[in-house]
Design an enzyme around this catalytic site. Structure first.
Site, PDB file in Angstrom:
ATOM      1  N   ASP A 247     -80.675  68.415 -70.979  1.00 32.91           N
ATOM      2  CA  ASP A 247     -80.300  68.734 -69.606  1.00 32.91           C
ATOM      3  C   ASP A 247     -79.655  70.100 -69.503  1.00 32.91           C
ATOM      4  O   ASP A 247     -79.603  70.856 -70.452  1.00 32.91           O
ATOM      5  CB  ASP A 247     -79.498  67.609 -68.929  1.00 32.91           C
ATOM      6  N   LYS A 269     -79.526  67.876 -65.323  1.00 25.03           N
ATOM      7  CA  LYS A 269     -79.211  67.653 -63.946  1.00 25.03           C
ATOM      8  C   LYS A 269     -78.037  68.515 -63.570  1.00 25.03           C
ATOM      9  O   LYS A 269     -77.082  68.569 -64.308  1.00 25.03           O
ATOM     10  CB  LYS A 269     -78.778  66.192 -63.693  1.00 25.03           C
ATOM     11  N   MET A 382     -66.258  68.015 -63.875  1.00 24.04           N
ATOM     12  CA  MET A 382     -66.992  68.088 -62.597  1.00 24.04           C
ATOM     13  C   MET A 382     -66.040  68.260 -61.419  1.00 24.04           C
ATOM     14  O   MET A 382     -66.212  67.635 -60.379  1.00 24.04           O
ATOM     15  CB  MET A 382     -67.837  66.815 -62.401  1.00 24.04           C
TER      16      MET A 382
HETATM   17  N1  SAH Z   1     -70.707  64.594 -71.713  1.00 24.96           N
HETATM   18  C1  SAH Z   1     -70.095  65.852 -71.347  1.00 24.96           C
HETATM   19  C2  SAH Z   1     -69.661  65.880 -69.903  1.00 24.96           C
HETATM   20  C3  SAH Z   1     -70.794  65.782 -68.948  1.00 24.96           C
HETATM   21  S1  SAH Z   1     -70.256  65.883 -67.282  1.00 24.96           S
HETATM   22  C4  SAH Z   1     -68.929  66.131 -72.289  1.00 24.96           C
HETATM   23  O1  SAH Z   1     -68.528  65.262 -73.057  1.00 24.96           O
HETATM   24  O2  SAH Z   1     -68.426  67.247 -72.269  1.00 24.96           O
HETATM   25  C5  SAH Z   1     -70.486  67.568 -66.927  1.00 24.96           C
HETATM   26  C6  SAH Z   1     -69.176  68.299 -66.805  1.00 24.96           C
HETATM   27  O3  SAH Z   1     -68.639  68.609 -68.085  1.00 24.96           O
HETATM   28  C7  SAH Z   1     -69.268  69.628 -66.134  1.00 24.96           C
HETATM   29  O4  SAH Z   1     -69.310  69.496 -64.728  1.00 24.96           O
HETATM   30  C8  SAH Z   1     -68.005  70.288 -66.584  1.00 24.96           C
HETATM   31  O5  SAH Z   1     -66.906  69.806 -65.883  1.00 24.96           O
HETATM   32  C9  SAH Z   1     -67.888  69.788 -68.000  1.00 24.96           C
HETATM   33  N2  SAH Z   1     -68.411  70.743 -68.969  1.00 24.96           N
HETATM   34  C10 SAH Z   1     -69.421  70.555 -69.839  1.00 24.96           C
HETATM   35  N3  SAH Z   1     -69.618  71.645 -70.614  1.00 24.96           N
HETATM   36  C11 SAH Z   1     -68.683  72.538 -70.232  1.00 24.96           C
HETATM   37  C12 SAH Z   1     -68.358  73.863 -70.669  1.00 24.96           C
HETATM   38  N4  SAH Z   1     -69.019  74.471 -71.639  1.00 24.96           N
HETATM   39  N5  SAH Z   1     -67.337  74.484 -70.054  1.00 24.96           N
HETATM   40  C13 SAH Z   1     -66.648  73.892 -69.054  1.00 24.96           C
HETATM   41  N6  SAH Z   1     -66.919  72.654 -68.619  1.00 24.96           N
HETATM   42  C14 SAH Z   1     -67.922  71.983 -69.193  1.00 24.96           C
END
Ligand code: SAH
Length: 469
Positions: A247, A269, A382
């Site tokens: 994704d 997404k 998010m």
């Molecule tokens: N499974 C993922 C989260 C998915 S939800 C995890 O464990 O990190 C998606 C959210 O994760 C984004 O909207 C943001 O808030 C955060 N996120 C993921 N990668 C990021 C990054 N490199 N920098 C900042 N926020 C991030």
């Protein structure tokens, strides 16, 4: 790519070596290992080099290099400290289209010698294109220590069965799957344990067995962006999978680390754009696995933290499809480290709470009272769109408007940006600084520690912002 790595067959081929000292001897050893017939031209030749030449049934001519020495040679290496002579050899060889290497002068070479890990018949070469031979040698040591010597035995063993396997499986894809199974399974383990004969018997038997063609799904946490944050297990499965579903949050650099010939399918997404809806993703995983594919489902961060990993494996389990889940570094952990904000600290925060900031119906679906406790760090995933509401609600429910808050954009990547402010001022700062997703919010006193930790190696000041108060 400045040089294309090629492997030459040198058995009994006449190769010319100009120079008779230590370096020439080292090059001669390599050529001799590959079966070359050595012809050496030099004013002086060390005894050991002379003996080696004799073993290869070659010749030594004591004297000055002449263009004629190149006649009928397959390749030439100049290992002298006479730069003019080296230049002449290089020019002559280029004229006659004979591959030439001049030690320590990449600009005079038409081929260069890589650093070699010899697990014959398996040979691994590392080259920096002449830019940094020391770096290439350092990498060689790293690889050398991670590739057991028995890999050579394994290559020899399977080499003996290639024709048989070709006859058994006419389809190239079936053959590849067969070999991948063998090379990653118990047969390889037997070779590594020194039981080559047992391994050979197992392999002979395995060729005639009916194959069991069920696929598998690997739900892999790809971490927050920096490919160095992948786990070994993630990498191993990424390189095994036939199909990759990924994704938006999975970076290009990480995708690059999947198998080169794997099919890559983008499944969304972003907040509002679901390239493939969740139900579609579940169905796709099941269909591909039923076709016998090994599917890696790459997810940003950790699959079980706001990653809907639970829903995907529920469906897989219902269809009895084998799967593995590989944890990844979640955005909170990655962003915290790379921005110098410890999520807990003995003096400031004894607990940390991960919350989704995706507010379905305004504000009602979060337990704000729990989120305003002091001595707790709250991380919002998010949370960019809902940021004004988040700040407002935290203040309304009792957190001080001066509570520090950090927003980290594209954490752990080269584009990482960190903005620190207070609950009162952050909504305005985010608009001014044009902060974009993906972003993570960290709320709590620990954010103020960032100033003290500003020497942190991952903090990239050019993308960074001063504490806005
Ligand atoms: N499974 C993922 C989260 C998915 S939800 C995890 O464990 O990190 C998606 C959210 O994760 C984004 O909207 C943001 O808030 C955060 N996120 C993921 N990668 C990021 C990054 N490199 N920098 C900042 N926020 C991030």
């Amino acid at each position: 790519m400045d040089f294309l790595p090629l492997y030459f067959e040198l058995q009994n081929k006449p190769c010319l070596l100009i120079g008779g000292g230590n370096i020439a001897y080292r090059k001669a050893t390599l050529l001799a290992k590959a079966g070359a017939c050595l012809h050496v031209v030099s004013k002086e030749v060390s005894d050991e080099l002379a003996q080696l030449v004799e073993r290869t049934k070659g010749s030594v001519r004591l004297g000055d290099y002449q263009t004629d020495d190149l006649n009928d040679k397959f390749l030439v290496i100049a290992a002298t400290d006479d730069h003019e002579l080296n230049q002449r050899v290089s020019a002559d060889a280029h004229d006659q289209h004979i591959p030439v290497n001049v030690v320590d002068s990449p600009e005079l070479c038409s081929f260069i010698l890589p650093a070699i890990i010899d697990r014959s018949p398996l040979v691994i070469s590392v080259s920096s294109g002449g830019k940094s031979p020391v770096l290439a040698r350092m990498l060689r040591s790293k690889i050398e220590s991670s590739i057991p010597a028995a890999y050579g035995k394994l290559a020899s063993l399977v080499g003996g069965f290639r024709d048989q396997v070709k006859q058994r499986f006419s389809n190239i894809e079936d053959r590849r799957l067969f070999w991948e199974d063998v090379l990653q399974g118990p047969i390889a383990e037997m070779v590594f344990a020194g039981k080559s004969q047992v391994a050979e018997n197992m392999l002979a038997k395995r060729i005639n067995e009916e194959s069991n063609n069920t696929g598998e799904v690997y739900l892999v946490g790809a971490g927050p962006g920096d490919p160095d944050l992948l786990t070994f297990k993630a990498l191993r499965l990424m390189q095994k999978a036939d199909v990759v579903l990924y994704d938006r949050l999975v970076s290009e650099a990480i995708l690059e680390m999947t198998r080169r010939d794997a099919d890559r399918i983008y499944v969304g997404k972003s907040r509002s754009d679901h390239a493939v809806p969740q139900e579609g993703i579940n169905q796709l995983l099941i269909r591909l696995a039923k076709e016998g594919k090994r599917v890696v489902r790459l997810k940003g961060g950790d699959p079980f933290i706001f990653g809907r990993g639970g829903e995907e494996i529920e469906e897989l389990a219902a269809h009895k499809i084998p799967f593995q889940v590989v944890p990844g570094i979640t955005a909170a952990a990655g962003c915290a480290s790379y921005s110098g904000i410890p999520l807990t600290h003995r003096n400031y925060a004894q607990s940390v709470c991960f919350v989704t900031g995706h507010l379905k119906d305004g504000t009602s679906n979060l337990n704000w009272r729990e989120l305003v406790q002091t001595n707790q760090t709250v991380v919002f995933y998010m949370g960019l769109v809902g940021l004004p509401i988040i700040c407002e609600q935290l203040i309304q429910h009792g957190r001080s408007p001066d509570t520090p808050i950090a927003i980290i954009q594209q954490g752990t990547t080269a584009q990482q940006r960190v903005l620190c402010s207070t609950l009162r001022d952050m909504p305005g700062a985010v608009v001014r600084e044009k902060i974009k997703a993906p972003t993570l919010l960290i709320v709590g006193e620990v954010v103020s520690l960032r100033e003290k930790l500003a020497w942190f190696e991952h903090i990239q000041p050019e993308n960074d912002y001063k504490l806005l108060k």
